[in-house]
Enzyme design. Structure first.
Site, short mmCIF file in Angstrom:
data_model
loop_
_atom_site.label_atom_id
_atom_site.label_comp_id
_atom_site.label_asym_id
_atom_site.label_seq_id
_atom_site.Cartn_x
_atom_site.Cartn_y
_atom_site.Cartn_z
N ILE A 13 0.83 -1.21 0.00
CA ILE A 13 0.00 0.00 0.00
C ILE A 13 0.86 1.26 0.00
CG2 ILE A 13 -0.36 0.27 2.51
CD1 ILE A 13 -2.92 0.78 -0.36
N SER A 35 11.93 0.79 6.74
CA SER A 35 11.44 -0.52 6.32
C SER A 35 12.62 -1.47 6.35
CB SER A 35 10.89 -0.40 4.89
OG SER A 35 10.08 -1.49 4.56
N ARG A 36 12.33 -2.74 6.68
CA ARG A 36 13.43 -3.70 6.73
C ARG A 36 13.87 -4.08 5.32
NH1 ARG A 36 9.89 -7.39 10.56
NH2 ARG A 36 8.60 -6.91 8.76
N LYS A 89 -5.58 1.89 7.71
CA LYS A 89 -6.70 1.14 8.27
C LYS A 89 -6.34 -0.35 8.31
CE LYS A 89 -8.30 -1.38 5.70
NZ LYS A 89 -7.90 -2.51 4.80
N ASP A 167 -10.29 -7.42 6.81
CA ASP A 167 -9.32 -6.41 6.33
C ASP A 167 -9.94 -5.61 5.17
OD1 ASP A 167 -6.35 -5.39 6.22
OD2 ASP A 167 -6.94 -5.85 4.17
P1 NAP Z 1 2.36 -5.57 3.32
O1 NAP Z 1 2.83 -5.18 1.95
O2 NAP Z 1 2.34 -7.01 3.67
O3 NAP Z 1 3.15 -4.83 4.48
C1 NAP Z 1 3.61 -3.52 4.43
C2 NAP Z 1 4.98 -3.42 5.09
O4 NAP Z 1 4.88 -3.50 6.49
C3 NAP Z 1 5.90 -4.55 4.69
O5 NAP Z 1 6.52 -4.27 3.46
C4 NAP Z 1 6.86 -4.62 5.86
O6 NAP Z 1 8.01 -3.86 5.54
C5 NAP Z 1 6.12 -3.96 7.01
N1 NAP Z 1 5.87 -4.95 8.05
C6 NAP Z 1 5.26 -6.16 7.92
N2 NAP Z 1 5.25 -6.81 9.09
C7 NAP Z 1 5.88 -6.01 9.98
C8 NAP Z 1 6.20 -6.13 11.35
N3 NAP Z 1 5.88 -7.21 12.05
N4 NAP Z 1 6.84 -5.09 11.94
C9 NAP Z 1 7.17 -4.00 11.23
N5 NAP Z 1 6.90 -3.83 9.93
C10 NAP Z 1 6.27 -4.83 9.31
O7 NAP Z 1 0.90 -5.02 3.57
P2 NAP Z 1 0.05 -3.90 2.79
O8 NAP Z 1 -0.81 -4.56 1.76
O9 NAP Z 1 0.90 -2.77 2.36
O10 NAP Z 1 -0.95 -3.49 3.98
C11 NAP Z 1 -0.52 -2.71 5.05
C12 NAP Z 1 -1.72 -2.00 5.64
O11 NAP Z 1 -2.34 -1.24 4.61
C13 NAP Z 1 -2.79 -2.96 6.17
O12 NAP Z 1 -3.33 -2.46 7.35
C14 NAP Z 1 -3.83 -2.98 5.07
O13 NAP Z 1 -5.14 -3.21 5.57
C15 NAP Z 1 -3.71 -1.58 4.52
N6 NAP Z 1 -4.16 -1.47 3.13
C16 NAP Z 1 -3.74 -2.37 2.19
C17 NAP Z 1 -4.24 -2.31 0.89
C18 NAP Z 1 -3.81 -3.28 -0.21
O14 NAP Z 1 -4.32 -3.19 -1.32
N7 NAP Z 1 -2.89 -4.21 0.04
C19 NAP Z 1 -5.17 -1.31 0.56
C20 NAP Z 1 -5.54 -0.37 1.53
C21 NAP Z 1 -5.02 -0.47 2.81
P3 NAP Z 1 9.48 -4.40 5.89
O15 NAP Z 1 9.41 -5.92 6.02
O16 NAP Z 1 10.29 -3.97 4.74
O17 NAP Z 1 9.83 -3.74 7.16
#
Ligand code: NAP
Length: 305
Positions: A13, A35-36, A89, A167
């Site tokens: 996101i 970010s890691r 969110k 989610d």
């Molecule tokens: P994601 O790509 O799986 O995670 C985002 C980043 O968070 C990862 O690249 C990771 O970065 C970091 N992360 C993951 N686990 C972590 C931990 N335990 N501690 C610290 N950092 C951590 O997820 P995403 O799809 O972007 O979603 C993230 C949020 O955005 C969620 O709440 C989701 O509901 C919301 N969202 C997502 C979408 C969608 O289309 N995917 C749309 C709207 C909103 P590093 O490993 O590099 O640190």
């Protein structure tokens, strides 16, 4: 002068929405990432949050884009370090932790913004206005999408605190709680858990006021993000995740694109910071917590992303 902001958690996101929204924003300059594994070209990157905070006292705001379960510790550390905080969110893994953050932000005189991007969809405000003076006789949310398409490899969605199908479902609930003229509450729920998952892959919710919701993460092919609302003056349909408004089958407002949502969130955050206000509405998350409290559990076959 744009204010400096840092993005934390450079994953799907952050790259799909936050980075382009910040690049186009007159209010913000993306000054650092944490970010890691992820980085943004041309922006100084850190792998350690405390290190970024210590070395950048001029960055007054952080936007947290990681999944909800780890988010509290980052938000708490940021507020303790005197930074304003914007939360993706759902705003946290539990209601109590977000209430604690809200109190901390107030005590520190800082801004906390629990964002709901779907509330910024093009047709939500016109739908709210149309419904304001009427009675709802029935409402049905149908939110069916393919988790493998939207969350590739994101195992956290099926782990405790990941919320499973809620989610995306919470996006529908964020719209519902924004547009209904009077609040409703969950009366019953049926939750479908794959045998290898800690969170549901499908859920059907029954609310007071003849309102119901059907969430499913197993829909391949065309995706559905619709809300149908019957009233004595006609039927309102919000389609495309709140972006298109139809009344009695005719398109009235909106645009079939989600691309305005994140720019609107960052514009709102800029206003909140300017006035020292916070915006934390947990109504959508209360419905999810209630569904998880009241729901009967059905087990289904194992599911793999
Ligand atoms: P994601 O790509 O799986 O995670 C985002 C980043 O968070 C990862 O690249 C990771 O970065 C970091 N992360 C993951 N686990 C972590 C931990 N335990 N501690 C610290 N950092 C951590 O997820 P995403 O799809 O972007 O979603 C993230 C949020 O955005 C969620 O709440 C989701 O509901 C919301 N969202 C997502 C979408 C969608 O289309 N995917 C749309 C709207 C909103 P590093 O490993 O590099 O640190």
């Amino acid at each position: 002068m744009p204010r400096l902001i840092a993005l934390i958690g450079i994953g799907k996101i952050a790259l799909d929405q936050h980075v382009p929204a910040l690049a186009a924003s007159p209010d913000w300059e993306l000054a650092a990432t944490v970010s890691r594994s992820g980085t943004v070209a041309g922006v100084q990157s850190y792998t350690d949050f405390a290190d970024m905070l210590a070395k950048n006292p001029d960055i007054g705001t952080v936007s947290l884009c990681m999944p909800p379960a780890p988010r509290f510790d980052y938000a708490h550390a940021a507020l303790m370090a005197g930074r304003n905080v914007m939360l993706e969110k759902p705003p946290g893994a539990s209601l109590a932790e977000v209430y604690a953050l809200e109190q901390l932000a107030q005590d520190k005189g800082l801004t906390l913004f629990a964002t709901w991007h779907s509330r910024m969809a093009h047709a939500v405000a016109p739908a709210k206005a149309w419904l304001a003076d009427t009675t709802i006789t029935r409402a049905l949310i149908t939110w069916r999408e393919d988790v493998r398409k939207w969350h590739p490899g994101q195992d956290w969605v099926f782990q405790a605190g990941g919320m499973g199908v809620f989610d995306p479902g919470i996006n529908a609930l964020s719209i519902l709680t924004e547009i209904l003229p009077r609040p409703v509450h969950v009366r019953a729920a049926e939750l479908t858990f794959p045998s290898n998952c800690q969170t549901p892959i499908a859920a059907s919710l029954t609310f007071s006021g003849n309102v119901s919701a059907d969430f499913d993460w197993r829909q391949e092919g065309p995706q559905t993000w619709d809300i149908a609302i019957d009233t004595p003056k006609g039927q309102l349909y919000l389609r495309m995740g709140g972006n298109v408004l139809e009344i009695d089958g005719k398109v009235q407002a909106g645009k079939n694109s989600i691309m305005g949502e994140y720019p609107a969130l960052y514009a709102r955050m800029a206003k909140l910071v300017k006035t020292g206000a916070s915006d934390v509405d947990l109504a959508p998350m209360i419905h999810v917590a209630d569904a998880l409290t009241l729901g009967i559990r059905i087990q289904t076959e194992a599911f793999y992303l």
